[in-house]
Design an enzyme around this catalytic site. Structure first.
Site, mmCIF file in Angstrom:
data_model
loop_
_atom_site.group_PDB
_atom_site.id
_atom_site.type_symbol
_atom_site.label_atom_id
_atom_site.label_comp_id
_atom_site.label_asym_id
_atom_site.label_seq_id
_atom_site.Cartn_x
_atom_site.Cartn_y
_atom_site.Cartn_z
ATOM 1 N N GLU A 1 -9.096 -4.787 -4.636
ATOM 2 C CA GLU A 1 -8.433 -3.780 -3.853
ATOM 3 C C GLU A 1 -9.301 -2.673 -3.310
ATOM 4 O O GLU A 1 -8.975 -2.035 -1.993
ATOM 5 C CB GLU A 1 -7.384 -2.849 -4.749
ATOM 6 C CG GLU A 1 -6.494 -3.633 -5.440
ATOM 7 C CD GLU A 1 -5.204 -3.919 -4.756
ATOM 8 O OE1 GLU A 1 -5.308 -3.186 -3.417
ATOM 9 O OE2 GLU A 1 -4.345 -4.429 -4.752
ATOM 10 N N SER B 1 0.660 -1.214 -0.202
ATOM 11 C CA SER B 1 0.043 -0.173 -0.145
ATOM 12 C C SER B 1 0.887 1.159 -0.093
ATOM 13 O O SER B 1 1.612 1.645 -0.792
ATOM 14 C CB SER B 1 -0.903 0.049 1.241
ATOM 15 O OG SER B 1 -1.908 0.940 0.920
ATOM 16 N N HIS C 1 -7.488 -5.773 -0.491
ATOM 17 C CA HIS C 1 -6.385 -5.151 -0.473
ATOM 18 C C HIS C 1 -5.312 -5.463 0.754
ATOM 19 O O HIS C 1 -5.954 -5.383 2.110
ATOM 20 C CB HIS C 1 -6.583 -3.522 -0.323
ATOM 21 C CG HIS C 1 -5.416 -2.735 0.008
ATOM 22 N ND1 HIS C 1 -4.566 -2.379 -1.247
ATOM 23 C CD2 HIS C 1 -4.618 -1.848 1.032
ATOM 24 C CE1 HIS C 1 -3.710 -1.347 -0.917
ATOM 25 N NE2 HIS C 1 -3.895 -1.398 0.583
#
EC number: 3.1.1.1
Length: 555
Positions: free
Chosen positions: A336, A211, A459
């Protein structure tokens, strides 16, 4: 059953014996360090050195300043306990004590984990983990290193300054910004300079992150400060071209932030002098006053400082060919968008609110409030909604489409663009992947407040399966097999310079092919190369002229 009990007793005896034998020690040019022994997931002995300072505490007059080199110490440093996390406002959950502010400013510490060498003088490859958290929260302390220690690599985790402490920018020489990225750079330089003392190879360093940590990895490819300090990198769900990875209107946000704290805003030096007097807790609480779903404070172009991290936009550095040319892996997961949508996709009331007020919420949810003129917001909101939902309402039947909408916009489109650009402009190989395996537990459980409903592959689900204590202790056979596949993927790249995932030949990205090529990791028995001519609905998103990633002179 008896054998299991005996095995546990033996393991406990070995652990007790290792804890009581002479502790591991290393000598560095900064001073001596003492660690302690631990046991890996499958019973290997390894050395742990935790809480090593890599820079001076950024407190007092050093708040908002670039990190300063750590000073030598005289006595042996006991590196047997992790240092405090950096001051942050807890976003995704509420601690048991109800206090949303945690950590402290004296937080620039790292942890180094080393497989027991037993006299082996061969230097080991190094894996340098950069944690995620939207540049606002998180810590290297949360990594569960025990699985990685089953392999012959050294793992380094660390903390860096977050939110306003790490990414406030006045847009001038007073506080140019990027303190958090500079912390990362100083930590990486520390490892490059001292890891040989731990048995690590300074010429075999792989940086990897998730991330915001993944976009940070990409940023280190773009910074002259980091060139030469690492040999390869892995960006797991995040690149520097992502809309949330480039802060818009940073000086304006800094002034708004200061105003909420009762500080003058006309003169930046006076403003920062005032912010220097405010308690860290108050600064952290005030972060919520800066309206931005994703990252109110993040990376900027900091050309005004004496040692800038980047002096031009990421896209300009990339297309100029000035990016550091070493191998790179980048990839995304199938859902995601659950990073955000998991908070509402299971709530009919919130879905109805999103449906009814879509035109007003969309610019913030899809992060184009600052990159499109106000008079285009509604038109673009309706265009995006029609493409993904048609004439259907936003409800439980279409929530997956909303998740894909968010994921495409915030992660997958720019991942693809960044990979193609690097493969086209640089000589080093680029590998890409798409991960769609749903394990028993998911990061969406954290965002949703504990819901175990299967919303998709969230995610972070790939990296967390290997590195995070909250979902890494799995027992389902397929999950355990996928753990090993991902561990092979990460460590084979660090050790051999080429990634391995299952028995498939993972091909490098060819930017001249019409279709985008990637390795699809669907489940342990289904890993294969695939191609797409419209991955992440990129052709649709290219029809919207966001004021993002514009090459200088071509705006």
């Amino acid at each position: 059953m008896e054998l299991s009990v005996i095995a546990l007793l033996l393991l406990g005896f070995v652990n007790f014996s290792w804890q009581n034998e002479q502790a591991p020690r290393v000598k560095t040019s900064l001073g001596d360090i003492r660690g302690y022994y631990k046991i890996s997931r499958h019973g290997r002995k390894y050395e742990a050195y935790e809480g090593i300072p890599y820079a001076q505490p950024p407190v007092g007059n050093l708040r908002f300043k670039p990190p300063q080199p750590v000073q030598e110490w005289i006595n042996e440093l006991p590196a047997v306990e992790k240092g405090p996390v950096c001051t942050q406002y807890v976003v995704l959950s509420t601690p048991q004590n109800g206090d949303k502010v945690t950590g402290c400013e004296d937080c620039l510490y790292m942890n180094i984990y080393v497989p027991f060498r037993n006299g082996n003088e061969s230097l080991l490859p190094v894996m340098f983990w950069i944690h995620g958290g939207a540049y606002q929260f998180g810590s290297g302390n949360k990594v569960n290193e025990t699985l990685v220690m089953d392999r012959d690599v050294i793992l380094v985790t660390f903390n860096y300054r977050l939110a306003s402490f790490g990414f406030l920018s006045t847009g001038d020489s007073v506080v140019p910004g990027n303190m958090g990225l500079k912390d990362q750079n100083v930590a990486l330089r520390w490892v490059h300079n001292h890891i040989r003392s731990f048995g690590g190879d300074p010429n075999q360093i792989t940086i990897f992150g998730l991330s915001a940590g993944a976009s940070s990895v990409h940023y280190h490819y773009l910074s002259r400060l980091s060139a030469g300090l690492f040999q390869r990198g892995i960006s797991i769900s995040g690149v520097a071209l992502a809309p949330w990875a480039q802060t818009k209107y940073a000086p304006e946000k800094a002034r708004r932030y200061a105003a909420t704290l009762g500080c003058p805003t006309r003169n930046t030096k006076e403003m920062i002098d005032c912010l220097q007097t405010r308690p860290a807790r108050i600064l952290s609480q005030a972060t919520g006053e800066v309206p931005d779903i994703y990252a109110p404070f993040g990376p900027v172009v900091d050309k005004y400082g004496p040692d800038p991290f980047i002096t031009r936009s990421p896209i300009d550095i990339i297309v100029s060919g000035e990016a550091y040319d070493v191998p790179w892996i980048s990839g995304v997961v199938s859902e995601e968008g659950l990073y955000i949508s998991a908070a509402f996709v299971g709530n009919d009331q919130l879905l109805k609110q999103l449906n009814d007020d879509w035109d007003n919420i969309a610019p913030y949810l899809l992060d184009y409030n600052d990159t499109l003129p106000l008079n285009q917001h509604k038109e673009v909101a309706e265009k995006i909604r029609k493409y993904y939902l048609g004439s259907n309402p936003i409800d439980s039947n279409t929530s997956l489409s909303v998740t894909h909408m968010i994921g495409d916009r915030m992660f997958s489109v720019d991942f693809q663009k960044a990979a193609i650009l690097k493969a086209k402009i640089n000589k080093s190989p680029v590998w890409t992947y798409y991960y769609s395996y749903r394990s028993m537990h998911s990061c969406s459980e954290i965002v949703s407040g504990g819901s175990t409903k299967n919303f998709g592959v969230s995610h972070g689900d790939d990296a967390f399966l290997v590195l995070d204590t909250r979902i890494s202790n799995v027992s389902r056979p397929n999950d355990l097999e996928m753990q090993q596949i991902l561990l092979d993927f990460y460590t084979s790249f660090a050790i051999e310079g080429k990634p391995r995932a299952g028995d498939v030949q993972w091909q490098t990205l060819d930017p001249n092919e019409k279709e985008f090529q990637y390795l699809h990791i669907a489940n342990p028995q289904n890993i294969k190369m695939e191609t797409s001519n419209d991955s992440a609905n990129i052709n649709f998103w290219n029809t919207i002229d966001f004021n993002e990633n514009k090459i200088s002179g071509q705006e």
